[in-house]
Motif scaffolding. Structure first.
Motif, PDB file in Angstrom:
ATOM      1  N   ILE A 301      81.741   4.854 144.727  1.00 18.96           N
ATOM      2  CA  ILE A 301      81.376   4.812 143.311  1.00 18.96           C
ATOM      3  C   ILE A 301      82.796   5.328 143.099  1.00 18.96           C
ATOM      4  O   ILE A 301      83.387   5.352 142.197  1.00 18.96           O
ATOM      5  CB  ILE A 301      80.243   6.101 143.037  1.00 18.96           C
ATOM      6  N   LEU A 302      83.424   6.531 144.212  1.00 22.84           N
ATOM      7  CA  LEU A 302      84.483   6.830 143.749  1.00 22.84           C
ATOM      8  C   LEU A 302      85.631   5.726 143.575  1.00 22.84           C
ATOM      9  O   LEU A 302      86.613   5.736 142.632  1.00 22.84           O
ATOM     10  CB  LEU A 302      85.127   8.518 144.955  1.00 22.84           C
ATOM     11  N   LEU A 303      85.495   5.130 144.414  1.00 29.94           N
ATOM     12  CA  LEU A 303      86.828   4.217 143.962  1.00 29.94           C
ATOM     13  C   LEU A 303      86.532   3.065 143.232  1.00 29.94           C
ATOM     14  O   LEU A 303      87.720   2.905 141.632  1.00 29.94           O
ATOM     15  CB  LEU A 303      86.921   3.275 145.035  1.00 29.94           C
ATOM     16  N   LEU A 326      83.304   9.766 138.827  1.00 35.77           N
ATOM     17  CA  LEU A 326      84.162  10.125 139.549  1.00 35.77           C
ATOM     18  C   LEU A 326      83.728  11.341 140.343  1.00 35.77           C
ATOM     19  O   LEU A 326      83.428  11.388 140.708  1.00 35.77           O
ATOM     20  CB  LEU A 326      85.701  10.781 138.669  1.00 35.77           C
ATOM     21  N   ASP A 327      82.842  12.096 138.872  1.00 34.52           N
ATOM     22  CA  ASP A 327      82.355  13.365 139.302  1.00 34.52           C
ATOM     23  C   ASP A 327      81.161  13.035 139.966  1.00 34.52           C
ATOM     24  O   ASP A 327      80.768  13.237 140.826  1.00 34.52           O
ATOM     25  CB  ASP A 327      81.412  13.790 137.961  1.00 34.52           C
ATOM     26  N   LEU A 386      97.504   5.232 142.198  1.00 35.14           N
ATOM     27  CA  LEU A 386      97.710   5.974 142.508  1.00 35.14           C
ATOM     28  C   LEU A 386      96.157   7.396 142.830  1.00 35.14           C
ATOM     29  O   LEU A 386      95.854   6.757 144.308  1.00 35.14           O
ATOM     30  CB  LEU A 386      98.346   7.914 142.752  1.00 35.14           C
ATOM     31  N   GLY A 387      95.265   7.397 142.262  1.00 31.88           N
ATOM     32  CA  GLY A 387      94.061   7.431 142.498  1.00 31.88           C
ATOM     33  C   GLY A 387      92.952   7.062 143.021  1.00 31.88           C
ATOM     34  O   GLY A 387      92.123   7.102 144.168  1.00 31.88           O
ATOM     35  N   LEU A 393      91.974   5.175 150.466  1.00 34.23           N
ATOM     36  CA  LEU A 393      92.677   5.531 151.982  1.00 34.23           C
ATOM     37  C   LEU A 393      91.176   6.898 152.916  1.00 34.23           C
ATOM     38  O   LEU A 393      90.869   6.297 153.312  1.00 34.23           O
ATOM     39  CB  LEU A 393      93.712   6.373 151.901  1.00 34.23           C
ATOM     40  N   ALA A 394      90.446   7.696 151.627  1.00 33.22           N
ATOM     41  CA  ALA A 394      88.852   8.429 152.365  1.00 33.22           C
ATOM     42  C   ALA A 394      87.949   7.216 152.362  1.00 33.22           C
ATOM     43  O   ALA A 394      87.585   7.655 153.236  1.00 33.22           O
ATOM     44  CB  ALA A 394      89.106   8.913 150.841  1.00 33.22           C
TER      45      ALA A 394
END
Length: 416
Positions: A301-303, A326-327, A386-387, A393-394
């Motif tokens: 979800i973050l990605l 994002l949250d 970048l984000g 990467l995470a």
């Protein structure tokens, strides 16, 4: 330094409560944690007013925030770990009263030196209270409900952080910037009595560890606990991604064609409350043995969030959707991380949360530094790239380390 705040035997809690924690107590932990962390962020919307009031240049006024953040870092190393050495209930009472005093120092400040000293103390004690309450809540919870308790308390922290800027701006318009800190002191005093009455009395046992030994043991914990290392790196990358977004958002929204005020830009943060409330369930899933599945879902979800965020130039609704995602992903991962590290050493909850949040602080700083330079060279799409890169990467790091789990993890987590 002997633990003078403890009883004559310098007690530490034996984390074996006898019954499930009442909902009202869990909610109290969440409210108190949210109110405590809010104190750390009240100054951010007030920097212009403080600059005029104290005749500080706009280039130097950032020192107010810097002083607060230094206090936060000092708390994580020197104050938060005390919860493993002394009586937590008494420690919370002393820190709360000290926090009220620090808020009043800021409210009455008439010199730059006193203002900065007060802000440092607010950062120190606000952070110590926030993280200390989370460790306290986990120590008072039964093993099967620790994730749920962490999730609820962490939602309170996130909502308190988001509402702090709105509260600060609104009160300053009515009663001036000093009124913000007077009100904050009153709020903390109002919380003090319910906390003292409702905080669980945990069993204590004598310990021989002294304060220097406590601090030294943190390095040993960091070296020995692989789960802390893995979840700390995930927190570093996740909070770096967070700050890549939030630190850069003001730049495009304050420029044409939007030309939004800081108040309007700040209100976008309130959208994140939806994600924070939804992420609270991540702790319950971790309790049921699905911490790794929850981590995977959160990271995906973050990605994905960066896709709608990158479309901000075409639709503000895309920005809103991206913020919620994002949250949601970030807070779900944050809650899951804490649920997992708290399962490693029941006698070291305060030291574990202090070490974990140091990873958070490093990631936040790296994200803020990198995003402004990226925006200058590559614009908003560069920031989103970048984000997304950090989020990817995470995800890859999680995949490579997914076999590292707490020893008492439910076997359902071993099926990924």
């Amino acid at each position: 330094m002997k633990a003078s705040l403890a009883s004559s035997t310098s007690p530490t809690e034996n984390n074996r409560p006898l019954s499930s924690m009442p909902r009202g107590v869990i909610l109290l932990f969440a409210i108190a944690s949210g109110a405590s962390v809010a104190n750390v962020y009240y100054a951010q919307p007030l920097l212009d007013i403080l600059a005029r009031n104290f005749s500080i240049s706009h280039a130097a006024i950032g020192g107010v925030v810097t002083a607060t953040q230094i206090g936060c870092a000092l708390a994580l190393v020197f104050l938060v770990p005390l919860g493993d050495l002394v009586n937590r209930r008494r420690l919370m009472a002393i820190q709360l009263l000290a926090l009220v005093s620090a808020l009043l120092v800021v409210a009455f400040a008439h010199s730059v030196v006193v203002l900065l000293a007060g802000m440092l103390a607010v950062g120190l004690l606000g952070t110590a209270m926030t993280q200390g309450l989370i460790a306290y809540a986990v120590s008072a919870a039964l093993p099967h409900e620790q994730g749920h308790v962490v999730g609820t308390a962490q939602s309170g922290v996130f909502i308190g952080l988001l509402l702090a800027r709105v509260f600060s701006g609104g009160i300053s318009d009515i009663a001036g910037w000093r009124g913000v800190y007077f009100c904050a002191a009153i709020i903390m005093l109002m919380i003090a009595l319910p906390l003292w009455k409702q905080l669980p009395h945990l069993k204590v046992q004598p310990v021989s560890m002294r304060y220097p030994q406590l601090l030294a043991s943190m390095l040993k914990l960091l070296h020995q606990e692989k789960v802390l290392q893995v979840r700390g790196v995930l927190a570093l990358l996740m909070f770096a991604a967070f700050n890549i977004f939030w630190s850069a958002l003001v730049l495009p929204l304050s420029e044409p064609p939007y030309n939004f005020s800081h108040t309007i830009i700040g209100s976008f943060g309130l959208v994140g409350v939806v994600g924070a409330l939804a992420a609270a369930r991540a702790g319950q899933w971790a309790d049921r043995g699905y911490a790794q599945r929850t981590s995977l879902a959160a990271l995906v979800i973050l990605l994905i969030a960066w896709a709608p965020l990158s479309l901000m130039a075409y639709s503000l609704w895309a920005l809103v959707i991206g913020i919620v995602l994002l949250d949601l992903g970030g807070q779900a991962l944050h809650v899951t991380n804490q649920s997992m590290i708290f399962r490693t050493r029941s006698e070291a909850h305060s030291r574990l949360v202090g070490l974990y949040m140091l990873f958070y602080a490093i990631g936040s700083g790296l994200g803020a530094i990198s995003t402004t330079a990226t925006y200058a060279y590559a614009g908003w799409l560069g920031v989103c790239a970048l984000g997304a890169g950090v989020s990817l990467l995470a995800l890859l790091f999680w995949w490579m380390t997914r076999h590292i789990l707490p020893k008492n993890t439910d076997e359902k987590d071993n099926n990924i």
